[in-house]
Design an enzyme around this catalytic site. Structure first.
Site, PDB file in Angstrom:
ATOM      1  N   PHE A 123      -3.551   6.931   5.990  1.00 11.97           N
ATOM      2  CA  PHE A 123      -4.007   7.224   5.261  1.00 11.97           C
ATOM      3  C   PHE A 123      -5.540   6.933   4.947  1.00 11.97           C
ATOM      4  O   PHE A 123      -6.215   5.533   4.902  1.00 11.97           O
ATOM      5  CB  PHE A 123      -2.972   7.614   3.999  1.00 11.97           C
ATOM      6  N   ALA A 130     -16.196   2.799  -1.882  1.00 12.50           N
ATOM      7  CA  ALA A 130     -15.029   3.963  -2.881  1.00 12.50           C
ATOM      8  C   ALA A 130     -13.801   3.331  -2.468  1.00 12.50           C
ATOM      9  O   ALA A 130     -13.343   3.429  -2.612  1.00 12.50           O
ATOM     10  CB  ALA A 130     -14.776   4.978  -2.149  1.00 12.50           C
ATOM     11  N   GLY A 131     -13.930   1.869  -4.286  1.00 15.89           N
ATOM     12  CA  GLY A 131     -12.109   1.587  -4.199  1.00 15.89           C
ATOM     13  C   GLY A 131     -11.377   2.628  -4.798  1.00 15.89           C
ATOM     14  O   GLY A 131     -10.572   3.326  -5.165  1.00 15.89           O
ATOM     15  N   PHE A 156     -10.375  -1.141   4.900  1.00 19.26           N
ATOM     16  CA  PHE A 156      -9.107  -1.342   3.918  1.00 19.26           C
ATOM     17  C   PHE A 156      -7.969  -0.873   4.654  1.00 19.26           C
ATOM     18  O   PHE A 156      -6.757  -0.383   3.946  1.00 19.26           O
ATOM     19  CB  PHE A 156      -8.635  -1.320   2.835  1.00 19.26           C
ATOM     20  N   ILE A 157      -7.940   0.406   5.553  1.00 21.20           N
ATOM     21  CA  ILE A 157      -6.790   0.699   5.986  1.00 21.20           C
ATOM     22  C   ILE A 157      -5.493   0.535   6.672  1.00 21.20           C
ATOM     23  O   ILE A 157      -5.137  -0.046   7.594  1.00 21.20           O
ATOM     24  CB  ILE A 157      -7.463   2.210   7.094  1.00 21.20           C
ATOM     25  N   ARG A 243       2.772   6.069  -5.290  1.00 21.04           N
ATOM     26  CA  ARG A 243       3.199   5.161  -5.752  1.00 21.04           C
ATOM     27  C   ARG A 243       4.991   4.285  -6.223  1.00 21.04           C
ATOM     28  O   ARG A 243       4.700   3.943  -5.659  1.00 21.04           O
ATOM     29  CB  ARG A 243       3.100   5.429  -7.040  1.00 21.04           C
ATOM     30  N   GLY A 341       7.740 -28.244  -5.645  1.00 22.76           N
ATOM     31  CA  GLY A 341       7.630 -28.425  -4.245  1.00 22.76           C
ATOM     32  C   GLY A 341       7.561 -27.857  -3.006  1.00 22.76           C
ATOM     33  O   GLY A 341       6.465 -27.684  -1.961  1.00 22.76           O
ATOM     34  N   GLU A 364      -2.779   1.114  -3.398  1.00 24.04           N
ATOM     35  CA  GLU A 364      -2.622   2.388  -3.910  1.00 24.04           C
ATOM     36  C   GLU A 364      -2.941   2.732  -5.301  1.00 24.04           C
ATOM     37  O   GLU A 364      -2.452   3.078  -6.368  1.00 24.04           O
ATOM     38  CB  GLU A 364      -0.799   2.536  -3.798  1.00 24.04           C
ATOM     39  N   GLY A 365      -4.416   1.650  -5.588  1.00 22.95           N
ATOM     40  CA  GLY A 365      -4.366   1.891  -6.788  1.00 22.95           C
ATOM     41  C   GLY A 365      -4.222   0.946  -7.765  1.00 22.95           C
ATOM     42  O   GLY A 365      -3.029   0.385  -8.372  1.00 22.95           O
TER      43      GLY A 365
END
Lengths: 384, 260
Positions: A123, A130-131, A156-157, A243, A341, A364-365
């Site tokens: 998608f 546009a984030g 970022f796809i 979501r 550790g 995804e937001g």
């Protein structure tokens, strides 16, 4: 784990995904994380087992389930490797616009291959500018005769470069703002459609994240999903569906981290006894388990609401994503703490869960955007 | 290309316990699975079917509960399954089992290839596969690690030997026993599992396969088990640490010591 009263088929899906996770994903999770090689081997196994089709209608070769079934599989895979899991669920994110708004021809053309796992989908909404402000997209689609010409860059796809089928949002009429956005299917290999560099990420490193570059990319007008101008609404509806899947991924990460921490706490000896006998550790484990279960319950409830076809599922699916991802981050961080550790070393499994968990609060937001959605829902509801 | 795959229900453990009195395997409380070597046989059968068409029939001899592993075979992609089950089969040794399965296979009749795992993980005899071929009087290739070609009524396969491998050609029908190097068995599919749930498992009794009473069960089993025991676990190997030259010298001295 609480008995969520799954149907026989849902139990089958969960068990199948669990078997793949334990037998095929766990043994190679660290290697894929290290090499960032795309997990095609695992994708093939998932495909052959029919898991890519759990949310797709039987008419298109799927199993006929919905978002809840998708969540069950995603959660299991994420227990083993959230990076590999997202390659699986990002394909569903790419497919959902077609399922929700595609024509019968588009569904027949694209869904069977996606359901079989022969082709991955992706998608494409996010752009450099546009984030969180998804309405600020710059990519354009200009209609010329029987075609649209796409220009712009997505970034970022997830599954970028690996997927064959891309659902892309582009502006068909910039003057209308969000109402001028439209959705398109673009197939890999279309002239003018290329990929940028693969991102080097903190976590989910088995997954591929790339730029999509459209340079006078010509696609047939039949590739428009729905009508012109409905792209933004379609994208928001897609996110309402997807979501819970991110919530499920987060629950899987939390469960995986908890299981690892519990196992380690029982083995690790300090002061002459296993550290699981110390109340300080016990209380941490108890909180981790309780919060993980609460997150699971919320994710399942919201996914079941989506499955049932309820309207306005946005608020609850935002709650599921928000809460589960915050829990995943906390539980994974506590798991690292219990490992001490050793938790900081890549040789042990804890730090990977922590690195993988972080993205679930962002993509995804962002969780801040989720809170906006929830608040808007509350205010809208109270005005009724 | 019609293929019959012989499978066996075995306990899901590599630590099989043996009843010290009866000398039989203790099966109670242990989950039953398809013998892991038979999984390679199923996979090879399915791959050959995908290549040449035809169908794959899975067959097992066992108690009624063995139906479960046949359903699993369906979920993996087998078309038909047959359970050969009769009280009269109880106590069968490898000879009687081979005979019984071959009678069932005669009843199925139409086959080009029979595939078995090289052996079962419980008994480890590796005798039933070859026994079936002998009873049916067909050719057999044991320990197959690769099917090279099937053409014009002949099969060419590589069989693993201790020193390497042999390439063997045989006329069809033929029986193969396969080793784990041959393939990577698939996992079941959801659609296969759905099919398995509603599938009808054919059950054949001794009379259905026209088995002679004297050749089945205890009567047909000449094997006398004098004793069965768990072999002592293999002792840990010795590691020669240090610089390569030093370690090799130590190893050499140690081996020399053993020879004297």
């Amino acid at each position: 784990m609480i008995d969520y009263l799954l149907t026989e088929e849902q139990t089958m899906i969960r068990d199948m995904a669990r078997q793949i996770t334990d037998e095929k994903i766990r043994p190679v999770a660290a290697e894929y994380d290290h090499t960032e090689k795309f997990p095609w081997d695992i994708m093939k196994v998932m495909g052959k087992s029919d898991l890519f089709g759990v949310y797709i209608d039987q008419k298109y070769g799927g199993m006929g389930g919905g978002v809840f079934e998708l969540c069950l599989a995603t959660e299991e895979f994420s227990r083993g490797c959230a990076g590999i899991a997202i390659c699986y669920s990002a394909s569903a994110l790419g497919a959902y616009p077609i399922i929700l708004h595609g024509s019968e021809e588009q569904k027949m053309k694209y869904l069977p291959a996606i359901a079989k796992g022969e082709k991955l989908a992706a998608f494409g909404l996010t752009e450099p500018a546009a984030g969180s402000d998804a309405s600020a997209i710059q990519t354009t689609a200009e209609k010329k005769g029987d075609h649209y010409i796409l220009n712009g860059t997505k970034h970022f796809i997830t599954n970028g470069g690996e997927a064959e089928i891309y659902t892309i949002i582009a502006m068909t009429d910039k003057s209308k703002g969000p109402r001028g956005a439209s959705l398109f299917v673009v197939e890999k290999g279309t002239p003018g459609f290329t990929f940028g560099k693969k991102e080097d990420k903190l976590g989910i490193r088995a997954s591929a994240t790339r730029e999509l570059i459209f340079d006078n990319c010509k696609i047939p007008k039949e590739n428009l999903i729905g009508r012109e101008g409905t792209g933004f609404i379609a994208a928001m509806r897609t996110f309402d569906m997807s979501r819970p899947g991110i919530g499920a991924q987060a629950v899987g990460i939390a469960q995986g981290a908890l299981d690892a921490a519990l196992k380690y706490a029982k083995q690790r000896k300090q002061f002459g006894k296993s550290i699981s006998t110390f109340q300080g550790i016990q209380w941490m484990l108890a909180d981790m388990a309780t919060e993980t279960e609460a997150a699971r319950a919320l994710v399942y409830a919201s996914a079941r609401e989506v499955n049932a076809g309820k309207k306005d599922v946005g608020t609850h699916s935002a709650m599921a994503k928000l809460y589960a991802s915050d829990v995943a981050m906390k539980v994974a961080t506590d798991a690292v703490q219990i490992f001490g550790g050793y938790g900081y070393l890549k040789e042990y499994p804890a730090e990977k869960y922590m690195r993988d968990a972080k993205i679930t609060q962002i993509y995804e937001g962002t969780n801040q955007i989720q809170r906006n959605i929830i608040a808007m829902g509350l205010i809208k509801e109270s005005a009724k | 290309m019609n293929i019959i795959v012989c499978v066996k229900q075995v306990p899901d453990t590599t630590e099989v316990r043996i009843d010290p009195v009866t000398k039989n395997l203790v099966r109670e409380g242990v989950k039953a699975i398809i013998n892991p070597f038979d999984m390679y046989a199923i996979e090879e059968g399915l791959r050959l079917k995908e290549k040449f068409g035809g169908k794959v029939t899975a067959i097992t001899m066992g108690p009624p509960q063995a139906e479960a592993i046949l359903r699993e075979a369906i979920s993996l992609g087998c078309d038909d399954v047959v359970l050969v089950s009769d009280r009269g089969f109880a106590g069968s040794d490898t000879l009687a089992t081979g005979y019984t399965l071959s009678k069932a296979i005669e009843k199925i009749k139409d086959y080009d290839l029979i595939i078995c795992g090289k052996q079962a993980i419980d008994g480890d005899t590796a005798q039933v596969g070859p026994g079936i071929a002998a009873t049916l009087d067909i050719a057999q290739i044991a320990y197959v690690r690769k099917v090279e070609e099937i053409k014009d009524g002949y099969i060419t396969a590589e069989r693993a030997t201790e020193a390497g491998y042999e390439v063997v050609q045989s006329k069809l029908p033929c029986l193969l026993t396969v080793v784990k190097e041959i393939n990577d068995p698939r996992l079941p599919s959801l659609k296969g599992k759905m099919r398995a749930k509603s599938a009808v498992v054919t059950v054949w009794k001794a009379a259905d396969i026209l088995a002679e009473e004297s050749r089945i069960g205890l009567k047909g089993s000449p094997t006398w088990v004098l004793n069965i025991f768990t072999p002592p676990p293999r002792s840990k190997g010795k590691i020669f640490a240090g610089e390569p030259q030093e370690a090799v010298d130590q190893l050499f001295e140690s081996v020399k010591g053993l020879l004297h």
